[in-house]
Design an enzyme around this catalytic site. Structure first.
Site, PDB file in Angstrom:
ATOM      1  N   GLY A 220       0.857  -1.375  -0.078  1.00 47.09           N
ATOM      2  CA  GLY A 220      -0.110   0.171   0.057  1.00 47.09           C
ATOM      3  C   GLY A 220       0.736   1.258   0.159  1.00 47.09           C
ATOM      4  O   GLY A 220       1.952   1.154   0.152  1.00 47.09           O
ATOM      5  N   LYS A 226       0.981   0.353   7.451  1.00 50.13           N
ATOM      6  CA  LYS A 226       1.398  -1.062   7.265  1.00 50.13           C
ATOM      7  C   LYS A 226       2.379  -1.600   8.515  1.00 50.13           C
ATOM      8  O   LYS A 226       2.114  -2.544   9.083  1.00 50.13           O
ATOM      9  CB  LYS A 226       2.328  -1.215   5.844  1.00 50.13           C
ATOM     10  CG  LYS A 226       1.540  -0.928   4.603  1.00 50.13           C
ATOM     11  CD  LYS A 226       2.510  -0.906   3.431  1.00 50.13           C
ATOM     12  CE  LYS A 226       3.522   0.173   3.303  1.00 50.13           C
ATOM     13  NZ  LYS A 226       2.742   1.619   3.084  1.00 50.13           N
ATOM     14  N   HIS A 443      -5.257  35.805 -11.619  1.00 55.43           N
ATOM     15  CA  HIS A 443      -5.238  34.584 -12.161  1.00 55.43           C
ATOM     16  C   HIS A 443      -5.947  33.711 -11.271  1.00 55.43           C
ATOM     17  O   HIS A 443      -6.838  32.667 -11.704  1.00 55.43           O
ATOM     18  CB  HIS A 443      -3.781  34.043 -12.138  1.00 55.43           C
ATOM     19  CG  HIS A 443      -3.353  32.663 -12.399  1.00 55.43           C
ATOM     20  ND1 HIS A 443      -2.631  32.251 -13.540  1.00 55.43           N
ATOM     21  CD2 HIS A 443      -3.461  31.401 -11.666  1.00 55.43           C
ATOM     22  CE1 HIS A 443      -2.444  30.977 -13.499  1.00 55.43           C
ATOM     23  NE2 HIS A 443      -3.362  30.503 -12.481  1.00 55.43           N
ATOM     24  N   GLU A 444      -5.913  33.825  -9.910  1.00 57.32           N
ATOM     25  CA  GLU A 444      -6.737  33.019  -8.826  1.00 57.32           C
ATOM     26  C   GLU A 444      -8.116  33.401  -8.842  1.00 57.32           C
ATOM     27  O   GLU A 444      -9.166  32.456  -9.053  1.00 57.32           O
ATOM     28  CB  GLU A 444      -6.182  33.172  -7.485  1.00 57.32           C
ATOM     29  CG  GLU A 444      -4.828  32.902  -7.469  1.00 57.32           C
ATOM     30  CD  GLU A 444      -4.398  31.334  -7.781  1.00 57.32           C
ATOM     31  OE1 GLU A 444      -5.275  30.443  -7.589  1.00 57.32           O
ATOM     32  OE2 GLU A 444      -3.288  30.917  -7.906  1.00 57.32           O
ATOM     33  N   HIS A 447      -9.889  31.328 -11.661  1.00 59.04           N
ATOM     34  CA  HIS A 447     -10.222  29.846 -11.297  1.00 59.04           C
ATOM     35  C   HIS A 447     -11.332  29.644 -10.607  1.00 59.04           C
ATOM     36  O   HIS A 447     -12.136  28.995 -10.610  1.00 59.04           O
ATOM     37  CB  HIS A 447      -8.777  29.328 -10.195  1.00 59.04           C
ATOM     38  CG  HIS A 447      -7.719  28.978 -11.117  1.00 59.04           C
ATOM     39  ND1 HIS A 447      -7.676  28.237 -12.241  1.00 59.04           N
ATOM     40  CD2 HIS A 447      -6.302  29.100 -10.928  1.00 59.04           C
ATOM     41  CE1 HIS A 447      -6.346  28.044 -12.779  1.00 59.04           C
ATOM     42  NE2 HIS A 447      -5.357  28.717 -11.935  1.00 59.04           N
ATOM     43  N   ASP A 521      -1.064  24.569 -14.281  1.00 58.92           N
ATOM     44  CA  ASP A 521      -2.195  24.228 -14.499  1.00 58.92           C
ATOM     45  C   ASP A 521      -2.386  23.609 -16.211  1.00 58.92           C
ATOM     46  O   ASP A 521      -3.089  22.838 -16.363  1.00 58.92           O
ATOM     47  CB  ASP A 521      -3.076  25.468 -14.905  1.00 58.92           C
ATOM     48  CG  ASP A 521      -3.168  26.494 -13.447  1.00 58.92           C
ATOM     49  OD1 ASP A 521      -2.939  25.663 -12.324  1.00 58.92           O
ATOM     50  OD2 ASP A 521      -3.146  27.471 -13.321  1.00 58.92           O
TER      51      ASP A 521
END
Ligand code: ADP
Ligand code: MG
Ligand code: ZN
Length: 654
Positions: A220, A226, A443-444, A447, A521
């Site tokens: 895993g 584990k 830019h943000e 988005h 992006d």
């Protein structure tokens, strides 16, 4: 453990293991003895003369000077710090020696000249001290070399000068970890329960002749528990737990690893029933076919062969279970996975929502949580994280609360800790210029707007232009509100692409110049499209034909391409390029339609640097109401229309 005895042994065998050091020390002692026997300041030349000298007197410098003045002295020997004078009166030779001679005495030489006494200067303390002074650096050098070699070989558990002893690398403990400490991996727990029972009551199984697996491979991603699960098996059965890391086996010196494996199994058998745990088994068990790294290969092979021999060497009558862990099962040598060895694999995967909630509960036992804490929300917002990350979030939240001198951890601390684990630490001290800030803000905002408008995109949790982590100047955080998703529909993937393209689109529309900020992006958008074609059969390009087979997707990687024609490759490239273009047109148009909303967001961002998702939605809602636009919920239709229009435009352009 035999740790202490081993230490003592080490000391006793020190000289046996270090013949050179022993020799060096021995020589120093001999030289010292010799020196003190002969006397300080004596030269070898004088030793030859001692036959004729009947007496040696150690006197003061002034006494020697007086003797010289008297005229009784026949010869004089000078060194930088001693003077030796031989008087020869009536055939009776007497030697006067003075130490610490004042070297500034300018009268001495004229006096000797005047009395016509033969004199000579001798550099240093004569042959013997010259010998010492020339040997000493070499001896010191050897001493240091041996010391370092010794240290180094200790660090590596054996080596150049000492035989390798595995004691320090094999950990032996009796863990009190229980199954309840391991959460979110229920299937794996079920699979190992049988082993616990066998270790508790081995006779029962042996009488029945039941075959219990000797080896079990826990597979895993990192941090899923584990090691924890292996310990819990030992804890539940209350048997000793011998653990070792695969990388610890591989040494510079051939044969050390193999002897360590032998030791490991010998110890475990002596204390049976017991558990052996080999972490990172891929370090030794790497497929021999794939080999080819310089050096170390022989060593790995010997170690691996020894491990195989040991596993074959004990029957089901010895209640020792070998557990091993890896996050790269595909690299393991087939021999390791054969029957009677690690023939059973147990998947320890990342937890789902319920699992995350349970893990969060386990780890918040030891800390103080405020009344307002809602772990369900934390669990919802941490999709994709492993147990170790969740444990880390609780700890990080505790540190945050502590820093603000709070008595309890509050929900806000936990949410801040989640953000940190997603986007790296806030870099308050990193300054960005106003120009950069403006670019990042547009830019943000791009988005964020696109994420809110596109049906199928994840809604915005937070938009920030505070630089975080490495490379990220700003970020728009989208956290799934519901349970994590295992399936994505095509329109959701397309929405994701639109959101990714919106950063670059906003720069172009509102600043009129593009920056490097969109590199990541674009990379992701391209990758999504490529997967849609080659893996998911979602386009007409390859139809349902799969061009890439994914291996072990839960380990996050390793897709292999199957063969396809050059024509196909060309088609794929063309499709990706034109689709990205088409979507980009559409996204730009949407941003233009919502220009004022973007400007409003940018205004807030430049002011306070961070906007919560709620505020983003308020800004968009207000804009839509003002302009009589359809509300966001009814927006899908508008987007569909805009998309059709954009496509027409794109086609017209070509
Ligand atoms: P792995 O061996 O898979 O890399 P570890 O067992 O070393 O992961 O996990 C590191 C730590 O993370 C554990 O000691 C435990 O505190 C926490 N942890 C990881 N997985 C779980 C889990 N399933 N349940 C509870 N805690 C977990
Ligand atoms: Mg581990
Ligand atoms: Zn971006």
């Amino acid at each position: 453990m035999a740790k202490n005895t081993n230490q003592d042994n080490n000391n006793n065998n020190f000289f046996n293991n270090n013949p050179l050091l022993a020799f060096a020390l021995f020589s120093i002692v001999i030289i010292m003895l010799f020196k003190s026997f002969v006397g300080e300041g004596e030269g070898l030349g004088n030793m030859l003369e001692t036959n004729s000298v009947t007496q040696t007197k150690t006197v003061k410098y002034s006494d020697i000077k007086a003797e010289i003045a008297k005229g009784d002295i026949s010869s004089v020997k000078l060194t930088p710090s001693t003077i030796e004078a031989i008087s020869d009166v009536d055939g009776r030779k007497v030697r006067y020696v003075a130490q610490n001679v004042p070297t500034y005495d300018k009268e001495l030489i004229p006096l000797l000249e005047e009395k016509k006494i033969t004199y000579e200067g001798v550099m240093g303390g004569g042959f013997l001290s010259e010998l010492i002074s020339s040997l000493l650096p070499i001896l010191i050098f050897f001493g240091i070399w041996i010391f370092l070699a010794k240290k180094m070989s200790k660090g590596m558990g054996g080596g150049i000068l000492g035989a390798g002893k595995a004691d320090k690398l094999i950990n032996s403990e009796k863990p009190d970890t229980k199954f309840d400490d391991v959460q979110g991996v229920e299937e794996a727990k079920d699979e190992v329960k049988e082993i616990v029972d066998f270790l508790k009551f081995p006779e029962r199984y042996m009488e029945l002749g039941a075959k219990i697996p000797k080896g079990l491979l826990l597979v895993g991603p990192p941090g899923t528990g584990k090691t924890l699960l292996a310990k819990a098996v030992a804890g539940e059965a209350s048997v000793p737990f011998f653990s070792v890391s695969g990388s610890g086996f591989i040494e510079m010196f051939v044969g050390v690893g193999a002897s360590r494996v032998r030791d490991l199994f010998a110890q475990a058998k002596k204390e049976a029933p017991s558990i052996i745990f080999i972490d990172e088994i891929d370090a030794i068990g790497k497929s021999r076919a794939s080999g080819g790294q310089m050096g170390g290969n022989d060593e790995r092979e010997q170690t691996l062969n020894q491990l195989l021999a040991e596993m074959d060497g004990f029957g089901t009558d010895t209640p020792v279970i070998v557990l091993a862990a890896t996050n790269r099962p595909e690299t393991l040598d087939a021999a390791l996975l054969r029957a009677g060895r690690f023939d059973r694999q147990v998947l320890v995967d990342k937890p789902d929502y319920d699992g995350r909630l349970a893990i969060l509960k386990v780890h918040s036992k030891g800390v103080k949580l405020a009344q307002n804490v809602n772990l369900k929300i934390v669990a919802k917002q941490t999709a994709g994280l492993a147990g170790a990350d969740l444990a880390n979030i609780i700890n990080e939240a505790a540190l945050l609360a502590g820093r603000f001198n709070k008595k309890e951890i509050e929900q806000a601390d936990l949410l801040e800790a989640i953000e940190r684990s997603f986007v790296g630490l806030e870099k308050k001290n990193r300054k960005i210029s106003d120009v950069e800030k403006r670019i990042v803000a547009y830019h943000e905002s791009g988005h964020a707007l696109m994420a809110e408008l596109s049906k199928g995109a994840t809604r915005v949790t937070k938009v920030s232009i505070v630089p975080r982590g490495l490379g990220a100047l700003g970020y728009t955080l989208h956290l799934p509100e519901d349970e994590e998703r295992f399936l994505k529909q095509k329109y959701e993937l397309m929405a994701e692409i639109d959101v990714l393209l919106a950063g670059r689109a906003a720069e172009e529309v509102f600043i009129g110049e593009i920056s490097t900020g969109a590199g990541n992006d674009l990379d992701r958008a391209t990758a999504i499209l490529k997967d849609m074609i080659t893996v998911f059969g979602m386009t007409d390009i390859a139809g349902l034909m799969v061009l890439k087979r994914s291996q072990n997707s839960f380990l996050g990687g390793g897709a292999i391409s199957t063969e396809y024609s050059e024509k196909m490759a060309e088609d794929i490239d063309t499709y990706i390029r034109s689709t990205l273009n088409e979507r980009f047109h559409f996204v730009k148009q949407t941003l233009r339609d919502y220009a004022q909303a973007i400007e409003n967001m940018v205004g807030v961002l430049l002011d306070v640097e961070v906007i919560e998702g709620k505020k983003v939605r308020e800004i968009i809602d207000a804009y839509e109401t003002e302009n009589n636009l359809p509300t966001r919920l009814a927006h899908t239709e508008k987007i569909a229309k805009a998309a059709a229009k954009a496509k027409e435009e794109a086609e017209a352009e070509q």
